[in-house]
Design an enzyme around this catalytic site. Structure first.
Site, PDB file in Angstrom:
ATOM      1  N   LYS A  42       0.808  -1.194   0.000  1.00  0.00           N
ATOM      2  CA  LYS A  42       0.000   0.000   0.000  1.00  0.00           C
ATOM      3  C   LYS A  42       0.853   1.261   0.000  1.00  0.00           C
ATOM      4  CE  LYS A  42      -2.073  -2.238   3.474  1.00  0.00           C
ATOM      5  NZ  LYS A  42      -2.787  -2.514   4.728  1.00  0.00           N
ATOM      6  N   ASP A 102      14.828  -0.705  -0.053  1.00  0.00           N
ATOM      7  CA  ASP A 102      15.692  -0.872   1.112  1.00  0.00           C
ATOM      8  C   ASP A 102      16.716  -1.969   0.784  1.00  0.00           C
ATOM      9  OD1 ASP A 102      16.561  -0.699   3.782  1.00  0.00           O
ATOM     10  OD2 ASP A 102      15.045  -2.079   4.495  1.00  0.00           O
ATOM     11  N   LYS A 130      16.974   3.839  -0.127  1.00  0.00           N
ATOM     12  CA  LYS A 130      17.887   3.708   1.014  1.00  0.00           C
ATOM     13  C   LYS A 130      19.074   2.909   0.505  1.00  0.00           C
ATOM     14  CE  LYS A 130      15.353   3.019   5.090  1.00  0.00           C
ATOM     15  NZ  LYS A 130      14.876   2.055   6.116  1.00  0.00           N
TER      16      LYS A 130
HETATM   17  P1  IMP Z   1      13.127  -4.280   0.616  1.00  0.00           P
HETATM   18  O1  IMP Z   1      12.592  -5.542   0.054  1.00  0.00           O
HETATM   19  O2  IMP Z   1      14.031  -4.513   1.788  1.00  0.00           O
HETATM   20  O3  IMP Z   1      13.786  -3.384  -0.433  1.00  0.00           O
HETATM   21  O4  IMP Z   1      11.931  -3.517   1.270  1.00  0.00           O
HETATM   22  C1  IMP Z   1      11.073  -2.782   0.546  1.00  0.00           C
HETATM   23  C2  IMP Z   1       9.822  -2.472   1.334  1.00  0.00           C
HETATM   24  O5  IMP Z   1      10.063  -2.401   2.731  1.00  0.00           O
HETATM   25  C3  IMP Z   1       9.322  -1.117   0.954  1.00  0.00           C
HETATM   26  O6  IMP Z   1       8.414  -1.212  -0.113  1.00  0.00           O
HETATM   27  C4  IMP Z   1       8.638  -0.646   2.205  1.00  0.00           C
HETATM   28  O7  IMP Z   1       7.295  -1.071   2.192  1.00  0.00           O
HETATM   29  C5  IMP Z   1       9.373  -1.330   3.311  1.00  0.00           C
HETATM   30  N1  IMP Z   1      10.356  -0.421   3.929  1.00  0.00           N
HETATM   31  C6  IMP Z   1      11.682  -0.381   3.745  1.00  0.00           C
HETATM   32  N2  IMP Z   1      12.268   0.587   4.455  1.00  0.00           N
HETATM   33  C7  IMP Z   1      11.270   1.214   5.113  1.00  0.00           C
HETATM   34  C8  IMP Z   1      11.226   2.348   6.001  1.00  0.00           C
HETATM   35  O8  IMP Z   1      12.218   3.003   6.341  1.00  0.00           O
HETATM   36  N3  IMP Z   1       9.981   2.676   6.451  1.00  0.00           N
HETATM   37  C9  IMP Z   1       8.856   2.004   6.104  1.00  0.00           C
HETATM   38  N4  IMP Z   1       8.851   0.964   5.261  1.00  0.00           N
HETATM   39  C10 IMP Z   1      10.055   0.565   4.771  1.00  0.00           C
END
Ligand code: IMP
Ligand code: MG
Length: 179
Positions: A42, A102, A130
Site C-alpha cells: 500500500k 531498502d 535507502k
Molecule cells: P526491501 O525488500 O528490503 O527493499 O523492502 C522494501 C519495502 O520495505 C518497501 O516497499 C517498504 O514497504 C518497506 N520499507 C523499507 N524501508 C522502510 C522504512 O524506512 N519505512 C517504512 N517501510 C520501509
C-alpha cells in the site's frame, strides 16, 4: 503522531516538485510505448496517484500487494504475493512504482516475477532509495530522494500501518519501535 517524528526530511511541496520532475522524465521515455504502471500496495499509493496525474502519455494502471515485513522494521527476506495483477502484461512496458527500496529483495523478486509473465520491458520508479542498505542487485531507473539508514514514514509509508497519512516524509523516533 507528529510527536513521534524525529526529523522532517521532505515537506509536501518539495515532494510534489520532485514527482513532477520524475513524471516529465517518464513521459518523455514512454512516448509510443505500451505503458502499464504497477503500483506496489500500500506504501506507493499516494506517490503513485501524484505521479500518474502528471504523466502525459497513455497508460494503464494496475496494483500488486506483496509482503516481506510483517509488522517489524526489518525485512524477513521472504516475499509473498498478497494481490496479483488484474490483467495480463504480455508485451507491455511495465513501470513498477515503489515507495522505498531498502534491501532490494522485494523489487528483485517482483522484477523476475513480471519478467516471467511476459513483460516487454520493466523499469522501476521509487520515491525513496535507502541505497546504503542494498543487499541484492536492483536497477532503479528513476528515484525521488536518497534517504539515510533510518526508519522512514509518511506520504504513504507506514510503520505498523500508521503514519501513512502524514503529508511529509520524516524519520520515526526509534523509541516508537524499540518499545
Ligand atoms: P526491501 O525488500 O528490503 O527493499 O523492502 C522494501 C519495502 O520495505 C518497501 O516497499 C517498504 O514497504 C518497506 N520499507 C523499507 N524501508 C522502510 C522504512 O524506512 N519505512 C517504512 N517501510 C520501509
Ligand atoms: Mg512497499
Amino acid at each position: 503522531m507528529i510527536k513521534d517524528i524525529k526529523e522532517i526530511l521532505f515537506d509536501e511541496e518539495t515532494i510534489k516538485a520532485k514527482i513532477v520532475e520524475l513524471a516529465n522524465l517518464i513521459s518523455e521515455d514512454y512516448k509510443g510505448k505500451n505503458l502499464v504502471i504497477v503500483g506496489v500496495l500500500k506504501g506507493s499509493v499516494i506517490f503513485a496517484a501524484e505521479l500518474i496525474k502528471n504523466i502525459k502519455v497513455p497508460c494503464e494502471i494496475d496494483f500488486m500487494a506483496v509482503s516481506s515485513y510483517g509488522n517489524s522494521t526489518e525485512t524477513s527476506g521472504v516475499v509473498r504475493i498478497l494481490k496479483d495483477l488484474d490483467h495480463g502484461i504480455e508485451g507491455k512496458d511495465i513501470l513498477i512504482v515503489e515507495d522505498i527500496v531498502d534491501s532490494g529483495i522485494t523489487l528483485n523478486y517482483l522484477g523476475k516475477y513480471l519478467q516471467g509473465r511476459g513483460a516487454k520491458s520493466i523499469n522501476i520508479v521509487t520515491l525513496l532509495n535507502k541505497s546504503a542498505r542494498r543487499k541484492t542487485d536492483v536497477d532503479v531507473k528513476y528515484q525521488g530522494f536518497d534517504v539515510p539508514d533510518e526508519f522512514i514514514v509518511g506520504y504513504g509509508i507506514d510503520y505498523a500501518e500508521k503514519y501513512r497519512n502524514l503529508p511529509f516524509i520524516g524519520i520515526l523516533k526509534p523509541e516508537v519501535y524499540e518499545k
